[in-house]
Scaffold this active site. Structure first.
Site, PDB file in Angstrom:
ATOM      1  N   GLY A   1       0.844  -1.195   0.000  1.00 25.84           N
ATOM      2  CA  GLY A   1       0.000   0.000   0.000  1.00 25.84           C
ATOM      3  C   GLY A   1       0.874   1.238   0.000  1.00 25.84           C
ATOM      4  N   LYS A   2       0.511   2.228  -0.796  1.00 26.38           N
ATOM      5  CA  LYS A   2       1.381   3.381  -0.970  1.00 26.38           C
ATOM      6  C   LYS A   2       1.668   4.104   0.345  1.00 26.38           C
ATOM      7  CE  LYS A   2       0.763   4.361  -5.839  1.00 26.38           C
ATOM      8  NZ  LYS A   2       2.216   4.172  -6.044  1.00 26.38           N
TER       9      LYS A   2
ATOM     10  N   GLY B   1      16.884   8.652 -12.875  1.00 26.94           N
ATOM     11  CA  GLY B   1      16.866   9.572 -11.754  1.00 26.94           C
ATOM     12  C   GLY B   1      15.584  10.367 -11.671  1.00 26.94           C
TER      13      GLY B   1
ATOM     14  N   ASP C   1       7.297   4.461  -4.129  1.00 26.41           N
ATOM     15  CA  ASP C   1       6.927   4.748  -2.738  1.00 26.41           C
ATOM     16  C   ASP C   1       8.174   4.928  -1.876  1.00 26.41           C
ATOM     17  OD1 ASP C   1       4.264   4.435  -3.488  1.00 26.41           O
ATOM     18  OD2 ASP C   1       4.279   2.300  -3.005  1.00 26.41           O
TER      19      ASP C   1
END
Length: 312
Positions: free
Chosen positions: A59-60, A236, A263
């Site tokens: 989950g984020k 990046g 995340d």
């Protein structure tokens, strides 16, 4: 010399005294990740065989909280989980990494679930069933107002209802919004973002596919956020603030699984901003965290400690 964010005027035993209990408050989702490895992703209407099913905490919101906590941040998570087995898995995982769960509410519903197919090059496709995450309310957020107002950074994503996200951004001293999953957001929310964080695909969706990363960053900045970060995977990131765009490099690594890397970047970025880093410096550190993450399978399982990041 001026104090950085998070230091008090005095010291105790030669060490800075924190002005606040948490460096980062994450308002967001907690999901059980149901992961299958596939030789290739199926076409529409096609069935492919995969590996045995693996279940991991994800989950984020939870991912960002764990990523920051592993690096040394003091983190709290505001969200909802079900009272099922997945909810117990998520609570235990977060507790193990030292995340403050005093505002993670139990809900008589199924916990959120993400179904993830991971391809041979570490690329993934994800379907999320929000479950208890969809029940996080404005009242939940307002009930945590002292927590949100006291933290240097409040980190947000969009796997929870928009009213809860907007309520949290209004209360935050500084709101970092990871616009994922990509969806239209109110102008008021964009204006509160500092920074707005998107990957290159999310940027293209928001802007209709225009330009390269530098052009996209300027165009996103024109939509109202105070600053912008576009993540570019192995290339990046770029940052934009006050009209200036700066490229941010990433270490080159051989990716195993990119699940949760965005995340990890967002959690690391939030922590370094809470420490008082400039945006480009925080993004450069976060890119190193993302690079360390993709070298191992899974999301939270792959997140590095500060010592591991420093070896890159």
């Amino acid at each position: 010399m001026g104090r950085t964010v998070g230091q008090a005027a005095g010291e105790h035993d030669g060490r800075p005294v924190p002005l606040h209990r948490h460096d980062v408050v994450v308002v967001g989702s907690a999901n059980a990740d149901l992961v299958v490895q596939v030789g290739r992703h199926p076409a529409p209407g096609e069935t492919v065989l995969g590996s045995d099913l693996a279940v991991h905490p994800g989950g984020k919101g939870a991912n960002q909280a764990v990523a920051a906590a592993r690096l040394g941040a003091r983190v709290a998570l505001l969200g909802r989980v079900g009272t099922d087995g997945h909810g117990r898995l998520l609570r235990e995982s977060l507790r193990r990494d030292g995340v403050d769960l005093s505002h993670l509410h139990d809900t008589p519903a199924a916990s959120g679930v993400a179904m993830i197919a991971v391809g041979p090059r570490g690329d993934n496709s994800i379907i999320v069933a929000p479950g208890a995450n969809s029940l996080l309310s404005e009242d939940d957020v307002r009930g945590a107002a002292p927590l949100l107002r006291s933290a240097p950074i409040v980190s947000l994503q969009l796997e929870i209802p928009m009213p809860a996200v907007l309520a949290a951004a209004r209360l935050a001293r500084r709101a970092v919004l990871n616009l994922s999953p990509a969806t239209p957001v109110p102008d008021e929310l964009l204006a509160l973002c500092d920074p707005l964080v998107v990957n290159e695909h999310e940027a293209a969706l928001v802007l209709g596919g225009m330009g390269d990363a530098a052009q996209q960053a300027k165009a996103l900045l024109a939509l109202g956020p105070r600053s912008v970060v576009i993540t570019l995977g192995a290339d990046g990131a770029v940052t934009a603030e006050d009209g200036a765009v700066q490229p941010v490099p990433s270490p080159r690594v051989a990716p195993v699984d990119t699940t949760g890397a965005g995340d990890a970047f967002a959690g690391a970025l939030a922590w370094r901003l809470a420490r008082g880093d400039a945006l480009a410096d925080a993004a450069a550190f976060a890119a190193r965290v993302g690079a360390a993450t993709v070298r191992r399978p899974g999301a939270q399982n792959s997140y590095p400690t500060l010592a591991e990041v420093e070896t890159l």
